[in-house]
Design a protein around this motif. Structure first.
Motif, PDB file in Angstrom:
ATOM      1  N   ARG A  51       0.833  -1.198   0.000  1.00  0.00           N
ATOM      2  CA  ARG A  51       0.000   0.000   0.000  1.00  0.00           C
ATOM      3  C   ARG A  51       0.870   1.251   0.000  1.00  0.00           C
ATOM      4  NH1 ARG A  51      -2.118   3.764   3.324  1.00  0.00           N
ATOM      5  NH2 ARG A  51      -4.304   4.343   3.038  1.00  0.00           N
ATOM      6  N   TYR A  54       2.491   1.688  -3.400  1.00  0.00           N
ATOM      7  CA  TYR A  54       1.476   2.062  -4.381  1.00  0.00           C
ATOM      8  C   TYR A  54       1.104   3.534  -4.243  1.00  0.00           C
ATOM      9  CZ  TYR A  54      -2.698   1.626  -7.291  1.00  0.00           C
ATOM     10  OH  TYR A  54      -3.639   1.770  -8.279  1.00  0.00           O
ATOM     11  N   PHE A  72      -4.402  -5.797  -3.529  1.00  0.00           N
ATOM     12  CA  PHE A  72      -3.056  -5.762  -4.095  1.00  0.00           C
ATOM     13  C   PHE A  72      -2.680  -7.169  -4.540  1.00  0.00           C
ATOM     14  CE2 PHE A  72      -3.055  -2.132  -1.210  1.00  0.00           C
ATOM     15  CZ  PHE A  72      -2.562  -1.149  -2.046  1.00  0.00           C
TER      16      PHE A  72
END
Length: 190
Positions: A51, A54, A72
């Protein structure tokens, strides 16, 4: 909800095509790689790091990254197929891929390519003649890495490509500049 998520949940076999973002001219002359493997959900202990990475890359995703249906995935690589330009291709095993490190020129390659193609066209013609046995009136670098560079050149038969190895491995742009200068000097002696 997305069709690609539904597809990967039904069959995790996937491929990912990665191309040069700055490729000019014929895209078939540019370097590219196809990564083949299985796209699987990121394990729960690794989700926080995925996360973070990203969001660092796609800041605007902060608006949806925490939606319940957002997930994900990672690819467990099985094979890699590399194309370096016209006539340069090979398979890379998953074990070789796993051990690979980013090339030290990767972040500098676009600038090196642009500089050489814009300011040193004559030198490229000489390098291609001496180190690749190519006679051409126009030579363009399409990719560069720590071991050398890929060129595209025009002949009466059309566009062709070749690989020119550096005289020694380089680890930064300054070394690349020095090696190319040495190679140009040698080419001009021949």
């Amino acid at each position: 909800m997305a069709m690609h998520t539904q597809n990967v949940q039904a069959d995790p076999r996937s491929s990912l095509l990665v191309t040069q973002p700055d490729a000019t001219g014929d895209p078939l002359g540019a370097a590219r790689v196809t990564v083949l493997g299985n796209a699987l959900p990121v394990p729960e202990p690794d989700v926080a790091e995925a996360r973070k990475l990203y969001l660092a890359r796609y800041a605007n995703s902060k608006h949806w990254v925490d939606f319940e249906d957002f997930s994900f995935y990672r690819m467990d690589v099985v094979d890699v197929y590399y194309v370096g330009g016209f006539g340069v291709m090979s398979w890379v095993s998953a074990s070789e891929y796993a051990l690979a490190q980013p090339d030290p020129l990767v972040d500098h390659a676009p600038g090196i390519i642009q500089h050489m193609n814009t300011h040193h066209g004559g030198a490229l013609i000489e390098l291609a003649r001496v180190f690749a046995g190519i006679e051409s009136e126009q030579v363009t670098i399409t990719s560069v890495d720590r071991l050398g560079f890929q060129v595209r050149f025009k002949t009466s038969d059309g566009m062709r490509g070749a690989r020119i190895a550096f005289s020694r491995e380089v680890s930064n742009p300054e070394e690349a500049r020095s090696v190319v200068a040495d190679m140009v000097t040698e080419a001009r002696k021949r």
